[in-house]
Design an enzyme around this catalytic site. Structure first.
Site, PDB file in Angstrom:
ATOM      1  N   ASP A 189       0.873  -1.158   0.000  1.00  0.00           N
ATOM      2  CA  ASP A 189       0.000   0.000   0.000  1.00  0.00           C
ATOM      3  C   ASP A 189       0.923   1.225   0.000  1.00  0.00           C
ATOM      4  O   ASP A 189       2.136   1.103   0.185  1.00  0.00           O
ATOM      5  CB  ASP A 189      -0.887  -0.043   1.250  1.00  0.00           C
ATOM      6  CG  ASP A 189      -1.686   1.225   1.443  1.00  0.00           C
ATOM      7  OD1 ASP A 189      -2.352   1.655   0.484  1.00  0.00           O
ATOM      8  OD2 ASP A 189      -1.637   1.796   2.545  1.00  0.00           O
ATOM      9  N   ASP A 231      -0.086   5.213   1.133  1.00  0.00           N
ATOM     10  CA  ASP A 231      -0.275   6.155   2.243  1.00  0.00           C
ATOM     11  C   ASP A 231      -0.323   5.424   3.584  1.00  0.00           C
ATOM     12  O   ASP A 231      -1.132   4.516   3.787  1.00  0.00           O
ATOM     13  CB  ASP A 231      -1.566   6.951   2.046  1.00  0.00           C
ATOM     14  CG  ASP A 231      -1.447   7.954   0.910  1.00  0.00           C
ATOM     15  OD1 ASP A 231      -0.509   8.759   0.931  1.00  0.00           O
ATOM     16  OD2 ASP A 231      -2.291   7.917  -0.007  1.00  0.00           O
TER      17      ASP A 231
END
Length: 222
Positions: free
Chosen positions: A17, A19
């Site tokens: 991922d 953020d």
């Protein structure tokens, strides 16, 4: 006093991922959603609790007042996020880990769109993996597993041979639904079988060897 040995995972691909996992962009995300909440008199704490790791359009659709132009609002919020990079930094050890992994064995799977992902990764001083699955590349965003399954397909690996690094409940749920081992970066949620937790990448090491099929066997020590 003896300490337990660090977990060792052997996989063929690593999915990240962005953020909160590779890049710390919390201040900007909270700033933009606070402006959205203030405009419509919404509960910012509730929005932040549910929006982390979720596509912006999905959050706008969930919270915007009846009759609001969801597409226009989403475009406006996305534009705001693209122009703000102050304070965006890489998590400790992220750059070293990305550099140590073969590009053909990693992918970025993010709820940001391709433009925002590029802006944030560059602001944090991180190289963008060649394989990326951004918000516009999927029909269903996290917590649906589509993005992670698509990344595994693009890399030509089985979900069982993948490890995902995630920080948000929606992303963790997506990785688990995809049948992938999951390393939680930070303190979100509780751990189940096939899950581990790290504060950042400072102590993560990797050994990569080519296998007979031309792919990679990656041994990660957390």
């Amino acid at each position: 006093m003896s300490h337990p040995a660090a977990p060792v995972l052997t996989v063929r691909a690593v999915l990240f991922d962005m953020d909160g996992t590779l890049v710390d962009s919390t201040a900007i995300v909270e700033q933009v959603w606070s402006e959205f909440a203030g405009r419509y008199g919404l509960d910012i704490e509730e929005i932040l609790r549910t929006s982390h790791g979720v596509r912006s359009g999905d959050t706008v659709r969930r919270y915007a007042p009846a009759g609001a132009d969801v597409v226009a609002l989403t475009a406006e919020l996305d534009a705001m996020e693209r122009t703000r990079t102050d304070g965006v930094i890489a998590l400790p050890g992220a750059e070293a880990l990305l550099s140590a992994l073969p590009d053909e064995a990693i992918a970025l799977v993010t709820s940001a769109d391709h433009i925002l992902a590029g802006i944030r990764m560059k602001a944090a001083g991180l190289s963008m993996p060649t394989t990326t699955v951004t918000s516009e590349a999927v029909t269903l965003g996290k917590p649906h597993p589509e993005g992670y399954l698509k990344a595994a397909t693009l890399l030509g690996v089985d979900p069982a041979d993948v490890v995902v690094f995630e920080d948000a409940p929606a992303g963790i749920a997506a990785a688990r639904a995809a049948g992938m081992r999951t390393v939680v970066v930070g303190d979100a949620g509780h751990l189940e079988d096939g899950m581990w937790r790290i504060p950042d990448y400072s102590d993560v090491t990797v050994i990569s060897v080519k296998d007979d099929d031309g792919g990679h066997l990656l041994t990660l020590t957390l």
